[in-house]
Design a protein around this motif. Structure first.
Motif, PDB file in Angstrom:
ATOM      1  N   TYR A   1     -17.719  44.425 -52.550  1.00  0.00           N
ATOM      2  CA  TYR A   1     -18.662  43.348 -52.292  1.00  0.00           C
ATOM      3  C   TYR A   1     -20.024  43.649 -52.900  1.00  0.00           C
ATOM      4  CZ  TYR A   1     -15.398  41.484 -48.800  1.00  0.00           C
ATOM      5  OH  TYR A   1     -14.302  40.950 -48.173  1.00  0.00           O
TER       6      TYR A   1
ATOM      7  N   ALA B   1     -15.012  46.389 -49.222  1.00  0.00           N
ATOM      8  CA  ALA B   1     -14.343  45.673 -50.313  1.00  0.00           C
ATOM      9  C   ALA B   1     -13.350  44.667 -49.754  1.00  0.00           C
ATOM     10  CB  ALA B   1     -13.634  46.667 -51.232  1.00  0.00           C
ATOM     11  N   ASP B   2     -13.015  43.699 -50.599  1.00  0.00           N
ATOM     12  CA  ASP B   2     -11.986  42.714 -50.285  1.00  0.00           C
ATOM     13  C   ASP B   2     -10.638  43.342 -50.642  1.00  0.00           C
ATOM     14  OD1 ASP B   2     -10.225  40.613 -50.105  1.00  0.00           O
ATOM     15  OD2 ASP B   2     -11.472  39.188 -51.201  1.00  0.00           O
TER      16      ASP B   2
ATOM     17  N   SER C   1     -11.790  51.596 -53.389  1.00  0.00           N
ATOM     18  CA  SER C   1     -12.158  50.471 -52.521  1.00  0.00           C
ATOM     19  C   SER C   1     -11.873  50.766 -51.056  1.00  0.00           C
ATOM     20  CB  SER C   1     -11.418  49.203 -52.950  1.00  0.00           C
ATOM     21  OG  SER C   1     -10.022  49.298 -52.671  1.00  0.00           O
TER      22      SER C   1
ATOM     23  N   SER D   1     -16.893  39.197 -53.683  1.00  0.00           N
ATOM     24  CA  SER D   1     -16.113  40.326 -54.182  1.00  0.00           C
ATOM     25  C   SER D   1     -15.751  40.172 -55.654  1.00  0.00           C
ATOM     26  CB  SER D   1     -14.826  40.497 -53.367  1.00  0.00           C
ATOM     27  OG  SER D   1     -14.051  39.305 -53.418  1.00  0.00           O
TER      28      SER D   1
END
Length: 386
Positions: free
Chosen positions: A284, A70-71, A65, A295
């Motif tokens: 995401y 990405a979160d 990630s 996400s």
């Protein structure tokens, strides 16, 4: 460390995790238990690699990630949550009864939710109900309102840990089949009322299926045939009602429509790279279900494929379920496998597995399997239908 202190800490950790997962209390209880687990890894190792496999998969997903969009907050939360699986070393070394801890947590949650639901429905404006609801909403502990399914309307007070109730409900039902105690039956009723108040279709369906399958497994074959003869027409009648009189199973129902949008968007965006290697925890993607970039969705195993790919998702599932053959080869352990499989099925449409209370369920399951002893020895008995 004294065994009573350890068991008390584990019970407190379970209660805090289920009731107020956003509060710092469960973190404070977790740290001493985790450090004790690290020590026990070397002093009292157990014959399983499952915790390491799961954590390494989550670590891989988190590292991936970092290379994309990405979160990261969600990724860190999932990774840190997975480390709670190391508590299996404490559970085994100190013979902690995870079944008891989960039942106590479930009954406590159900009692609070039933009490709050009663105040909101029967005593609107009551100061205690208003204070609790304000705290509930301020800390985003769940949802409150009315849920519509066409002609069917349900009061809804859904705690974020409500899906967890499937496990304590099933364990208490196993207790009742063996003991026939009225107090146990009262706790079962309390949890069932809380489940109905949650207005969660998946939870209500899995609760009904769990009670039926566990009861069916408890009886001998002649009685099982009679149970099926009664259950099949009742089930068909319920299905007909849901299809014709409600929107519970309709593709146009809001929640169903959102989930369909998630699945369609998943297949539209899937490529070989994602299917084999994943995009990382919290990556995401655009979903037609919400009409925006998210996400995480309600569909746990679809997200797992997005996060770490198909091969590691299969390995992850296998590590959680180990050893499947041993579970169903033993009549005493079979109910444990049934409960876990139903919980995994519920995770197909709800994010109930890779979070704090989901890891508690995995800990309970592993503790039963590794010890080789069921929480309750549930064997078919040649009794009457009730």
């Amino acid at each position: 460390m004294n065994s009573k202190i350890v068991r008390f800490l584990m019970l407190g950790y379970c209660l805090a995790t289920v009731l107020v997962p956003v509060f710092i209390l469960n973190k404070l209880l977790f740290f001493p238990l985790f450090f004790l687990s690290v020590v026990l890894m070397f002093l009292k190792p157990i014959k399983t690699l499952a915790p390491w496999i799961v954590i390494l998969i989550f670590l891989y997903g988190f590292v991936i990630s970092l290379t994309g969009e990405a979160d990261l907050a969600l990724g860190r939360q999932m990774l840190l949550g997975a480390f709670s699986l190391f508590l299996i070393y404490v559970v085994i070394a100190y013979n902690v009864d995870m079944g008891l801890a989960l039942k106590a947590s479930g009954v406590t949650l159900a009692a609070i939710m039933c009490g709050l639901s009663f105040m909101l429905m029967m005593m609107p404006g009551f100061f205690l109900g208003d204070v609790l609801l304000e705290y509930y909403n301020a800390n985003e502990l769940g949802y409150y309102g009315v849920r519509n399914f066409g002609n069917l309307q349900l009061f809804m007070l859904h705690h974020r840990s409500s899906p967890f109730l499937l496990v304590p409900l099933s364990l208490l039902f196993m207790d009742y089949l063996n003991s026939r105690k009225l107090l146990t039956l009262f706790f079962i009723g309390l949890i069932l009322v809380s489940i109905v108040c949650s207005a969660s279709r998946a939870l209500m369906a899995m609760a009904a299926i769990s009670l039926f399958v566990l009861y069916f497994n408890y009886k001998t074959w002649p009685l099982r045939v009679l149970i099926l003869m009664a259950a099949v027409p009742l089930g068909l009648s319920a299905f007909t009602y849901l299809v014709n009189e409600t929107s519970v199973l309709s593709a146009d129902e809001q929640s169903n429509n959102i989930k369909i949008g998630h699945v369609v968007s998943f297949f539209n965006t899937a490529d070989w790279s994602m299917l084999f290697f994943g995009k990382g925890l919290g990556s995401y993607f655009y979903t037609e279900g919400y009409g925006t970039v998210v996400s995480q969705t309600e569909i746990t195993w679809m997200d797992s494929v997005r996060f770490v790919g198909v091969p590691l998702s299969v390995l992850l599932l296998g590590s959680i379920l180990f050893p499947v053959k041993k579970i169903f080869a033993s009549k005493e352990l079979r109910p444990t496998g049934i409960i876990m499989l139903l919980y995994l099925l519920m995770s197909m449409s709800n994010p109930v597995l890779f979070n704090s209370f989901g890891f508690l369920v995995i800990l309970w399951y592993w503790s039963v399997i590794i010890k080789g002893q069921p929480t309750v020895a549930l064997m078919p008995q040649p009794r009457g239908l009730i």
